[in-house]
Design a protein around this motif. Sequence first.
Motif, PDB file in Angstrom:
ATOM      1  N   LEU A 172       0.810  -1.208   0.000  1.00 16.28           N
ATOM      2  CA  LEU A 172       0.000   0.000   0.000  1.00 16.28           C
ATOM      3  C   LEU A 172       0.853   1.271   0.000  1.00 16.28           C
ATOM      4  CD1 LEU A 172      -2.727  -1.029   2.612  1.00 16.28           C
ATOM      5  CD2 LEU A 172      -3.053  -0.778   0.144  1.00 16.28           C
ATOM      6  N   GLU A 173       2.141   1.144   0.323  1.00 13.77           N
ATOM      7  CA  GLU A 173       2.998   2.325   0.474  1.00 13.77           C
ATOM      8  C   GLU A 173       3.726   2.716  -0.801  1.00 13.77           C
ATOM      9  OE1 GLU A 173       5.505   1.255   3.725  1.00 13.77           O
ATOM     10  OE2 GLU A 173       3.986   1.732   5.251  1.00 13.77           O
ATOM     11  N   GLY A 174       3.631   1.900  -1.835  1.00 14.93           N
ATOM     12  CA  GLY A 174       4.247   2.257  -3.112  1.00 14.93           C
ATOM     13  C   GLY A 174       3.246   2.999  -3.976  1.00 14.93           C
ATOM     14  N   HIS A 175       3.658   4.140  -4.535  1.00 19.05           N
ATOM     15  CA  HIS A 175       2.741   4.986  -5.306  1.00 19.05           C
ATOM     16  C   HIS A 175       3.341   5.327  -6.667  1.00 19.05           C
ATOM     17  CE1 HIS A 175       0.418   5.401  -1.617  1.00 19.05           C
ATOM     18  NE2 HIS A 175       1.555   5.670  -0.991  1.00 19.05           N
ATOM     19  N   GLU A 176       2.514   5.260  -7.687  1.00 16.64           N
ATOM     20  CA  GLU A 176       2.985   5.523  -9.047  1.00 16.64           C
ATOM     21  C   GLU A 176       3.537   6.926  -9.212  1.00 16.64           C
ATOM     22  OE1 GLU A 176       0.630   3.510 -12.428  1.00 16.64           O
ATOM     23  OE2 GLU A 176      -0.872   3.927 -10.882  1.00 16.64           O
ATOM     24  N   ASN A 177       3.053   7.872  -8.418  1.00 20.32           N
ATOM     25  CA  ASN A 177       3.542   9.248  -8.525  1.00 20.32           C
ATOM     26  C   ASN A 177       4.887   9.450  -7.830  1.00 20.32           C
ATOM     27  OD1 ASN A 177       2.839   9.238  -5.800  1.00 20.32           O
ATOM     28  ND2 ASN A 177       0.910  10.333  -6.136  1.00 20.32           N
ATOM     29  N   GLY A 178       5.401   8.403  -7.174  1.00 19.20           N
ATOM     30  CA  GLY A 178       6.711   8.484  -6.537  1.00 19.20           C
ATOM     31  C   GLY A 178       6.718   9.113  -5.162  1.00 19.20           C
ATOM     32  N   VAL A 179       5.553   9.369  -4.575  1.00 19.32           N
ATOM     33  CA  VAL A 179       5.508   9.969  -3.240  1.00 19.32           C
ATOM     34  C   VAL A 179       6.100   9.013  -2.219  1.00 19.32           C
ATOM     35  CG1 VAL A 179       3.977  10.669  -1.365  1.00 19.32           C
ATOM     36  CG2 VAL A 179       3.574  11.532  -3.664  1.00 19.32           C
ATOM     37  N   ILE A 180       7.026   9.528  -1.413  1.00 15.57           N
ATOM     38  CA  ILE A 180       7.678   8.701  -0.400  1.00 15.57           C
ATOM     39  C   ILE A 180       7.462   9.225   1.015  1.00 15.57           C
ATOM     40  CG2 ILE A 180       9.445   7.776  -1.937  1.00 15.57           C
ATOM     41  CD1 ILE A 180      11.346   9.934  -0.962  1.00 15.57           C
ATOM     42  N   LEU A 266       3.659  11.577 -15.164  1.00  7.81           N
ATOM     43  CA  LEU A 266       2.438  10.848 -14.824  1.00  7.81           C
ATOM     44  C   LEU A 266       1.222  11.769 -14.787  1.00  7.81           C
ATOM     45  CD1 LEU A 266       1.841   8.005 -12.384  1.00  7.81           C
ATOM     46  CD2 LEU A 266       0.572  10.107 -11.978  1.00  7.81           C
ATOM     47  N   LEU A 267       1.373  12.910 -14.133  1.00  7.66           N
ATOM     48  CA  LEU A 267       0.250  13.843 -14.042  1.00  7.66           C
ATOM     49  C   LEU A 267      -0.154  14.341 -15.423  1.00  7.66           C
ATOM     50  CD1 LEU A 267       1.272  15.961 -10.910  1.00  7.66           C
ATOM     51  CD2 LEU A 267      -0.339  14.050 -10.995  1.00  7.66           C
ATOM     52  N   THR A 268       0.832  14.596 -16.259  1.00  4.73           N
ATOM     53  CA  THR A 268       0.541  15.070 -17.614  1.00  4.73           C
ATOM     54  C   THR A 268      -0.199  14.010 -18.413  1.00  4.73           C
ATOM     55  OG1 THR A 268       2.512  16.484 -17.594  1.00  4.73           O
ATOM     56  CG2 THR A 268       1.559  15.956 -19.742  1.00  4.73           C
ATOM     57  N   GLU A 269       0.291  12.769 -18.361  1.00  3.08           N
ATOM     58  CA  GLU A 269      -0.330  11.684 -19.115  1.00  3.08           C
ATOM     59  C   GLU A 269      -1.766  11.435 -18.668  1.00  3.08           C
ATOM     60  OE1 GLU A 269       2.124   8.265 -18.736  1.00  3.08           O
ATOM     61  OE2 GLU A 269       3.626   8.966 -20.211  1.00  3.08           O
ATOM     62  N   ARG A 270      -2.055  11.691 -17.402  1.00  6.27           N
ATOM     63  CA  ARG A 270      -3.387  11.415 -16.885  1.00  6.27           C
ATOM     64  C   ARG A 270      -4.320  12.623 -16.952  1.00  6.27           C
ATOM     65  NH1 ARG A 270      -2.480   7.138 -11.855  1.00  6.27           N
ATOM     66  NH2 ARG A 270      -1.401   5.586 -13.161  1.00  6.27           N
ATOM     67  N   GLY A 271      -3.849  13.678 -17.568  1.00 10.16           N
ATOM     68  CA  GLY A 271      -4.698  14.833 -17.774  1.00 10.16           C
ATOM     69  C   GLY A 271      -5.013  15.616 -16.520  1.00 10.16           C
ATOM     70  N   VAL A 272      -4.119  15.544 -15.530  1.00 12.14           N
ATOM     71  CA  VAL A 272      -4.321  16.274 -14.283  1.00 12.14           C
ATOM     72  C   VAL A 272      -3.880  17.725 -14.469  1.00 12.14           C
ATOM     73  CG1 VAL A 272      -3.629  16.471 -11.859  1.00 12.14           C
ATOM     74  CG2 VAL A 272      -4.009  14.213 -12.880  1.00 12.14           C
ATOM     75  N   ALA A 273      -4.741  18.651 -14.098  1.00 16.63           N
ATOM     76  CA  ALA A 273      -4.384  20.069 -14.180  1.00 16.63           C
ATOM     77  C   ALA A 273      -3.427  20.417 -13.051  1.00 16.63           C
ATOM     78  CB  ALA A 273      -5.642  20.928 -14.086  1.00 16.63           C
ATOM     79  N   PHE A 274      -2.299  21.041 -13.384  1.00 24.14           N
ATOM     80  CA  PHE A 274      -1.328  21.469 -12.376  1.00 24.14           C
ATOM     81  C   PHE A 274      -0.466  22.561 -12.982  1.00 24.14           C
ATOM     82  CE2 PHE A 274       0.982  18.297 -14.796  1.00 24.14           C
ATOM     83  CZ  PHE A 274       2.269  18.789 -14.865  1.00 24.14           C
ATOM     84  N   HIS A 275       0.272  23.243 -12.126  1.00 27.14           N
ATOM     85  CA  HIS A 275       1.271  24.173 -12.633  1.00 27.14           C
ATOM     86  C   HIS A 275       2.541  24.048 -11.805  1.00 27.14           C
ATOM     87  CE1 HIS A 275      -0.744  26.587  -9.476  1.00 27.14           C
ATOM     88  NE2 HIS A 275       0.402  27.219  -9.347  1.00 27.14           N
ATOM     89  N   GLN A 276       3.647  24.446 -12.396  1.00 24.22           N
ATOM     90  CA  GLN A 276       4.952  24.313 -11.750  1.00 24.22           C
ATOM     91  C   GLN A 276       5.353  25.649 -11.152  1.00 24.22           C
ATOM     92  OE1 GLN A 276       7.545  21.960 -14.043  1.00 24.22           O
ATOM     93  NE2 GLN A 276       9.221  21.968 -12.567  1.00 24.22           N
ATOM     94  N   ARG A 277       5.837  25.590  -9.903  1.00 25.91           N
ATOM     95  CA  ARG A 277       6.212  26.812  -9.193  1.00 25.91           C
ATOM     96  C   ARG A 277       7.367  26.469  -8.257  1.00 25.91           C
ATOM     97  NH1 ARG A 277       2.473  31.213  -7.662  1.00 25.91           N
ATOM     98  NH2 ARG A 277       3.420  32.510  -6.045  1.00 25.91           N
ATOM     99  N   ASP A 278       8.481  27.166  -8.403  1.00 26.82           N
ATOM    100  CA  ASP A 278       9.646  26.939  -7.543  1.00 26.82           C
ATOM    101  C   ASP A 278      10.040  25.469  -7.486  1.00 26.82           C
ATOM    102  OD1 ASP A 278       9.661  29.663  -6.933  1.00 26.82           O
ATOM    103  OD2 ASP A 278       8.288  29.385  -5.251  1.00 26.82           O
TER     104      ASP A 278
END
Length: 297
Positions: A172-180, A266-278
């Motif tokens: 359960l602790e492994g995530h495709e987005n790489g969150v650790i 991953l976020l881009t491929e899945r069509g998730v809206a986001f923006h990059q900042r710092d």
Amino acid sequence: MTVSSRTPRPIDHLVLPVSDLGLARERLTQLGFTVAKDARHPFGTENCCVFLADGSYLEPLGIANREECEEAARGGNVFVARDQAFRFRRGIEGFSGIAMASGDAWEDDQRYTTSGISGGEVLEFSRDMLLPDGTKATGSFRLAFAADLRSPDFFFFASQRILPLPSDRKALEGHENGVIALSEVVLSEQNPTDFQYLVQEAADEREVEALSFGMSVDTPRGRITVLNDAGLEGFYGLSPLAGTDRGLKGRAVVFEVADLKECHRLLTERGVAFHQRDNRLLVPPAPGQGVLFVFGE
């Protein structure tokens, strides 16, 4: 209690009210998280948790049975009463509380009472959890609550695992987005230091970092930051909540990822809206995700 006798508490989990667990599961999965099976509390609420490798977790919290929730709240269940109050005042999705890991919730309750921040009676309960291999496990918990009457929309509580759920949660602790890990939680308040004492006592940590736009308290697992409107705008591009009154509000959750480029892909491929900042990826709130999620290395 003296400074030397304090034992700083790590963040255990975050309470994230949602309108529907199915919707939350769909959103969190889209973001690349592995989501545990739905689990019921004995007082009418339910969750579908996201467990992180650092030992913390997210608790998307839904309503399984409204009548049971109302009965529990009338009976003095602080956890349910706070959730009902949050949904009434702030809406059905958001970020309402931080649980700090505890080895003795009764001791924490006494500390909160002595400090004048007790949020109500200690709560004990057990719940079942379905593990990835299909087996069931039962966890028992004891919660002690810390709150400030000036801040009705956010609370803290000490969470003691009397009968812990299985510690081997690698599936359960492994995530495709790489969150650790959980890096930081961000709260808002017009004058952050008005709630310095509450945050310090909840974390059992006296050291505070003063910021230009607020304050931060480091815990052994994640940082708790409180920012004013200028700080929220400057660091996260968040505008003040419309018609917001005083008191702490949960505004953002910051995660540490192993590889930001892979998370971006991953976020881009899945069509998730986001923006990059710092050099961080900011994902605005959406149905099933009540607050800003931030991904960074």
